[in-house]
Design a protein around this motif. Sequence first.
Motif, short mmCIF file in Angstrom:
data_model
loop_
_atom_site.label_atom_id
_atom_site.label_comp_id
_atom_site.label_asym_id
_atom_site.label_seq_id
_atom_site.Cartn_x
_atom_site.Cartn_y
_atom_site.Cartn_z
N PHE A 1 36.17 30.07 5.33
CA PHE A 1 35.53 30.31 6.62
C PHE A 1 35.78 31.67 6.91
N GLY A 2 35.00 32.44 7.82
CA GLY A 2 35.00 33.80 8.19
C GLY A 2 34.81 33.95 9.54
N TRP A 3 35.32 34.82 10.12
CA TRP A 3 35.20 35.27 11.49
C TRP A 3 34.49 36.63 11.50
N TYR A 4 33.66 36.72 12.46
CA TYR A 4 33.03 38.03 12.42
C TYR A 4 32.98 38.25 14.06
N ARG A 5 32.48 39.69 14.55
CA ARG A 5 32.03 39.98 15.64
C ARG A 5 31.13 40.87 15.87
N GLN A 6 30.40 40.80 17.07
CA GLN A 6 29.57 41.95 17.41
C GLN A 6 29.67 42.48 18.70
N ALA A 7 29.76 43.84 18.62
CA ALA A 7 29.87 44.39 20.25
C ALA A 7 28.67 44.84 20.47
N PRO A 8 28.42 45.14 21.67
CA PRO A 8 27.17 45.61 22.25
C PRO A 8 26.51 46.78 21.40
N GLY A 9 25.28 46.62 21.23
CA GLY A 9 24.61 47.66 20.48
C GLY A 9 25.09 48.09 19.26
N LYS A 10 25.87 47.08 18.43
CA LYS A 10 26.28 47.06 17.09
C LYS A 10 26.13 45.94 16.60
N GLN A 11 25.95 45.97 14.99
CA GLN A 11 25.70 45.14 13.99
C GLN A 11 26.87 43.87 14.16
N ARG A 12 26.70 42.81 13.64
CA ARG A 12 27.71 41.83 13.54
C ARG A 12 28.65 42.42 12.34
N GLU A 13 29.88 42.31 12.21
CA GLU A 13 30.84 42.76 11.21
C GLU A 13 31.70 41.75 10.83
N LEU A 14 32.12 41.73 9.72
CA LEU A 14 33.18 40.66 9.22
C LEU A 14 34.62 41.30 9.87
N VAL A 15 35.38 40.07 10.33
CA VAL A 15 36.69 40.60 10.93
C VAL A 15 37.61 40.18 9.73
N ALA A 16 37.38 38.53 9.10
CA ALA A 16 38.42 38.09 8.09
C ALA A 16 37.94 36.92 7.69
N ARG A 17 38.19 36.71 6.48
CA ARG A 17 37.79 35.61 5.81
C ARG A 17 39.14 34.72 5.14
N ILE A 18 38.76 33.69 5.03
CA ILE A 18 40.11 32.76 4.35
C ILE A 18 39.27 31.43 3.48
N SER A 19 39.93 31.25 2.41
CA SER A 19 39.42 30.28 1.40
C SER A 19 40.42 29.11 1.58
N SER A 20 39.78 28.20 1.08
CA SER A 20 40.59 26.90 1.23
C SER A 20 41.96 26.83 0.64
N GLY A 21 42.40 27.57 -0.52
CA GLY A 21 43.69 28.02 -0.88
C GLY A 21 44.53 28.90 -0.15
N GLY A 22 43.84 29.47 0.81
CA GLY A 22 44.82 30.14 1.63
C GLY A 22 44.47 31.85 1.32
N SER A 23 43.66 31.90 0.25
CA SER A 23 43.38 33.61 0.07
C SER A 23 42.71 34.23 1.50
N THR A 24 43.17 35.44 1.69
CA THR A 24 42.61 36.03 2.98
C THR A 24 42.06 37.62 2.71
N LYS A 25 41.16 37.57 3.43
CA LYS A 25 40.70 39.28 3.21
C LYS A 25 40.21 39.46 4.89
N TYR A 26 40.64 41.15 5.22
CA TYR A 26 40.55 41.32 6.45
C TYR A 26 39.94 42.54 6.48
N ALA A 27 39.22 42.91 7.86
CA ALA A 27 38.61 44.29 7.99
C ALA A 27 39.68 45.29 7.99
N ASP A 28 39.66 46.35 7.63
CA ASP A 28 40.60 47.39 7.70
C ASP A 28 41.04 47.63 9.25
#
Length: 120
Positions: free
Chosen positions: A34-61
Amino acid sequence: QVQLVESGGGLVQAGGSLRLSCAASGITFSINAFGWYRQAPGKQRELVARISSGGSTKYADAVKGRFTISRDNAKNTVFLQMNSLKPEDTAVYYCNAYTSLGSQIPLGSWGQGTQVTVSS
């Protein structure tokens, strides 16, 4: 097709916390991330965080150390705990599902998202 429904957004003061939820339904057997993304007014959608079924994660800085992504595999639900919120976190937050942590092809359509507004 996978359907996704986000919830949990709202208005919060800077420094506060919110917990977002996203429930997936439909053809869910292919979901491995799964992934969470966000889009602020006037900006492109960007990655916030992702997680795998096994629990591995990645985050935006920008959110490392403040946001935590987690999931309930049995319920096909993903969460985003957001702490120490800043005004620059204000955006519409979306979730989507993927076949793998690295996949760039979303399994669901982008929904309405949930609005997060952080006041200073």
